[in-house]
Scaffold this motif. Sequence first.
Motif, PDB file in Angstrom:
ATOM      1  N   VAL A  89    -118.347 -45.151  -9.965  1.00  0.00           N
ATOM      2  CA  VAL A  89    -118.739 -46.395 -10.411  1.00  0.00           C
ATOM      3  C   VAL A  89    -120.032 -46.349 -10.830  1.00  0.00           C
ATOM      4  N   TYR A  90    -120.169 -46.820 -12.340  1.00  0.00           N
ATOM      5  CA  TYR A  90    -121.635 -46.937 -13.038  1.00  0.00           C
ATOM      6  C   TYR A  90    -122.246 -48.220 -12.823  1.00  0.00           C
ATOM      7  N   TYR A  91    -123.537 -48.209 -12.605  1.00  0.00           N
ATOM      8  CA  TYR A  91    -124.387 -49.250 -12.225  1.00  0.00           C
ATOM      9  C   TYR A  91    -125.698 -49.224 -13.372  1.00  0.00           C
ATOM     10  N   CYS A  92    -125.699 -50.406 -14.098  1.00  0.00           N
ATOM     11  CA  CYS A  92    -127.170 -50.589 -14.634  1.00  0.00           C
ATOM     12  C   CYS A  92    -128.027 -51.129 -14.052  1.00  0.00           C
ATOM     13  N   ALA A  93    -129.431 -50.820 -14.087  1.00  0.00           N
ATOM     14  CA  ALA A  93    -130.506 -51.300 -13.208  1.00  0.00           C
ATOM     15  C   ALA A  93    -131.872 -51.697 -14.216  1.00  0.00           C
ATOM     16  N   THR A  94    -132.331 -52.551 -13.791  1.00  0.00           N
ATOM     17  CA  THR A  94    -133.926 -52.717 -14.553  1.00  0.00           C
ATOM     18  C   THR A  94    -134.836 -52.920 -13.630  1.00  0.00           C
ATOM     19  N   GLY A  95    -135.992 -52.400 -14.092  1.00  0.00           N
ATOM     20  CA  GLY A  95    -137.270 -52.863 -13.028  1.00  0.00           C
ATOM     21  C   GLY A  95    -137.447 -51.942 -11.913  1.00  0.00           C
ATOM     22  N   PRO A  96    -137.573 -50.590 -12.230  1.00  0.00           N
ATOM     23  CA  PRO A  96    -138.054 -49.704 -11.144  1.00  0.00           C
ATOM     24  C   PRO A  96    -139.141 -50.025 -10.325  1.00  0.00           C
ATOM     25  N   ARG A  97    -139.143 -50.200  -9.006  1.00  0.00           N
ATOM     26  CA  ARG A  97    -140.096 -50.677  -8.266  1.00  0.00           C
ATOM     27  C   ARG A  97    -141.393 -49.873  -8.091  1.00  0.00           C
ATOM     28  N   GLY A  98    -141.079 -48.549  -8.148  1.00  0.00           N
ATOM     29  CA  GLY A  98    -141.992 -47.576  -8.283  1.00  0.00           C
ATOM     30  C   GLY A  98    -142.074 -46.803  -9.471  1.00  0.00           C
ATOM     31  N   SER A  99    -142.757 -45.720  -9.419  1.00  0.00           N
ATOM     32  CA  SER A  99    -142.848 -44.909 -10.589  1.00  0.00           C
ATOM     33  C   SER A  99    -141.815 -43.883 -10.712  1.00  0.00           C
ATOM     34  N   ASP A 100    -141.064 -43.456  -9.764  1.00  0.00           N
ATOM     35  CA  ASP A 100    -139.875 -42.802  -9.916  1.00  0.00           C
ATOM     36  C   ASP A 100    -138.803 -43.429 -10.516  1.00  0.00           C
ATOM     37  N   TRP A 101    -138.212 -43.276 -11.722  1.00  0.00           N
ATOM     38  CA  TRP A 101    -137.282 -43.909 -12.234  1.00  0.00           C
ATOM     39  C   TRP A 101    -135.953 -43.492 -11.468  1.00  0.00           C
ATOM     40  N   ARG A 102    -135.919 -42.217 -10.993  1.00  0.00           N
ATOM     41  CA  ARG A 102    -134.853 -41.802 -10.648  1.00  0.00           C
ATOM     42  C   ARG A 102    -134.389 -42.130  -9.118  1.00  0.00           C
ATOM     43  N   SER A 103    -135.309 -43.160  -8.414  1.00  0.00           N
ATOM     44  CA  SER A 103    -135.187 -43.590  -7.101  1.00  0.00           C
ATOM     45  C   SER A 103    -134.334 -44.789  -7.436  1.00  0.00           C
ATOM     46  N   PRO A 104    -133.023 -44.949  -6.480  1.00  0.00           N
ATOM     47  CA  PRO A 104    -132.385 -46.217  -6.932  1.00  0.00           C
ATOM     48  C   PRO A 104    -133.143 -47.454  -6.336  1.00  0.00           C
ATOM     49  N   GLU A 105    -134.481 -47.546  -6.389  1.00  0.00           N
ATOM     50  CA  GLU A 105    -135.223 -48.645  -6.001  1.00  0.00           C
ATOM     51  C   GLU A 105    -135.731 -49.587  -7.243  1.00  0.00           C
ATOM     52  N   TYR A 106    -134.354 -50.346  -7.644  1.00  0.00           N
ATOM     53  CA  TYR A 106    -134.847 -51.384  -8.694  1.00  0.00           C
ATOM     54  C   TYR A 106    -134.667 -52.522  -8.509  1.00  0.00           C
ATOM     55  N   TYR A 107    -134.998 -53.609  -9.266  1.00  0.00           N
ATOM     56  CA  TYR A 107    -135.285 -54.855  -8.751  1.00  0.00           C
ATOM     57  C   TYR A 107    -133.840 -55.755  -9.279  1.00  0.00           C
ATOM     58  N   TYR A 108    -133.390 -55.288 -10.070  1.00  0.00           N
ATOM     59  CA  TYR A 108    -131.972 -56.004 -10.571  1.00  0.00           C
ATOM     60  C   TYR A 108    -130.931 -55.021 -11.020  1.00  0.00           C
ATOM     61  N   TRP A 109    -129.627 -55.193 -10.544  1.00  0.00           N
ATOM     62  CA  TRP A 109    -128.571 -54.575 -10.735  1.00  0.00           C
ATOM     63  C   TRP A 109    -127.336 -55.003 -11.320  1.00  0.00           C
ATOM     64  N   GLY A 110    -126.547 -54.346 -11.931  1.00  0.00           N
ATOM     65  CA  GLY A 110    -125.277 -54.986 -12.350  1.00  0.00           C
ATOM     66  C   GLY A 110    -124.186 -54.688 -11.318  1.00  0.00           C
ATOM     67  N   GLN A 111    -122.931 -55.174 -11.588  1.00  0.00           N
ATOM     68  CA  GLN A 111    -122.095 -55.248 -10.651  1.00  0.00           C
ATOM     69  C   GLN A 111    -121.317 -53.865 -10.589  1.00  0.00           C
ATOM     70  N   GLY A 112    -121.473 -52.868 -11.449  1.00  0.00           N
ATOM     71  CA  GLY A 112    -120.657 -51.639 -11.661  1.00  0.00           C
ATOM     72  C   GLY A 112    -119.589 -51.836 -12.483  1.00  0.00           C
ATOM     73  N   THR A 113    -119.190 -50.469 -13.111  1.00  0.00           N
ATOM     74  CA  THR A 113    -117.980 -50.676 -13.825  1.00  0.00           C
ATOM     75  C   THR A 113    -117.470 -49.315 -13.587  1.00  0.00           C
ATOM     76  N   GLN A 114    -115.893 -49.020 -13.235  1.00  0.00           N
ATOM     77  CA  GLN A 114    -115.334 -47.686 -12.963  1.00  0.00           C
ATOM     78  C   GLN A 114    -115.089 -46.897 -14.354  1.00  0.00           C
ATOM     79  N   VAL A 115    -115.525 -45.689 -13.983  1.00  0.00           N
ATOM     80  CA  VAL A 115    -115.133 -44.669 -15.008  1.00  0.00           C
ATOM     81  C   VAL A 115    -114.605 -43.549 -14.348  1.00  0.00           C
ATOM     82  N   THR A 116    -113.240 -43.427 -14.745  1.00  0.00           N
ATOM     83  CA  THR A 116    -112.345 -42.498 -14.331  1.00  0.00           C
ATOM     84  C   THR A 116    -112.051 -41.211 -15.339  1.00  0.00           C
ATOM     85  N   VAL A 117    -112.178 -39.917 -15.024  1.00  0.00           N
ATOM     86  CA  VAL A 117    -111.876 -39.049 -16.060  1.00  0.00           C
ATOM     87  C   VAL A 117    -110.750 -37.950 -15.297  1.00  0.00           C
ATOM     88  N   SER A 118    -109.843 -38.070 -16.062  1.00  0.00           N
ATOM     89  CA  SER A 118    -108.668 -37.253 -15.721  1.00  0.00           C
ATOM     90  C   SER A 118    -108.741 -35.826 -16.164  1.00  0.00           C
TER      91      SER A 118
END
Length: 122
Positions: free
Chosen positions: A92-121
């Motif tokens: 499930v892929y999520y979009c996010a905006t506004g990282p709370r800190g300086s590390d963009w790779r940390s999943p600490e963001y202010y806003y999140w989307g609901q997620g969209t499923q990607v399935t690769v066969s």
Amino acid sequence: VQLQASGGGLVQAGGSLRLSCAGSERTFISYAVGWFRQAPGKEREFVAAISWGGSNIDYADSVKGRFTISRDNARNAMSLQMNGLKPEDTAVYYCATGPRGSDWRSPEYYYWGQGTQVTVSS
């Protein structure tokens, strides 16, 4: 839901998908934005991020050279072009905006989307 993600689906290995994420000026202005994914039984992991002006971009090693992140600030939107998809990209892929800190790779963001499923066969 402050962000709306779309574009997921089922695709064969080697195929492509384009994910989109739409928000508002409140959720986009001046913020870096990113994509994360979460596979069943695993923690949410960083995929890609891009700065407000687009000059700084970061990718997880696992997607570098295959995925491209972009944003359109005039439309408060962002996208993730995924090429050369592999079964291990299934999540499930999520979009996010506004990282709370300086590390963009940390999943600490202010806003999140609901997620969209990607399935690769295989």
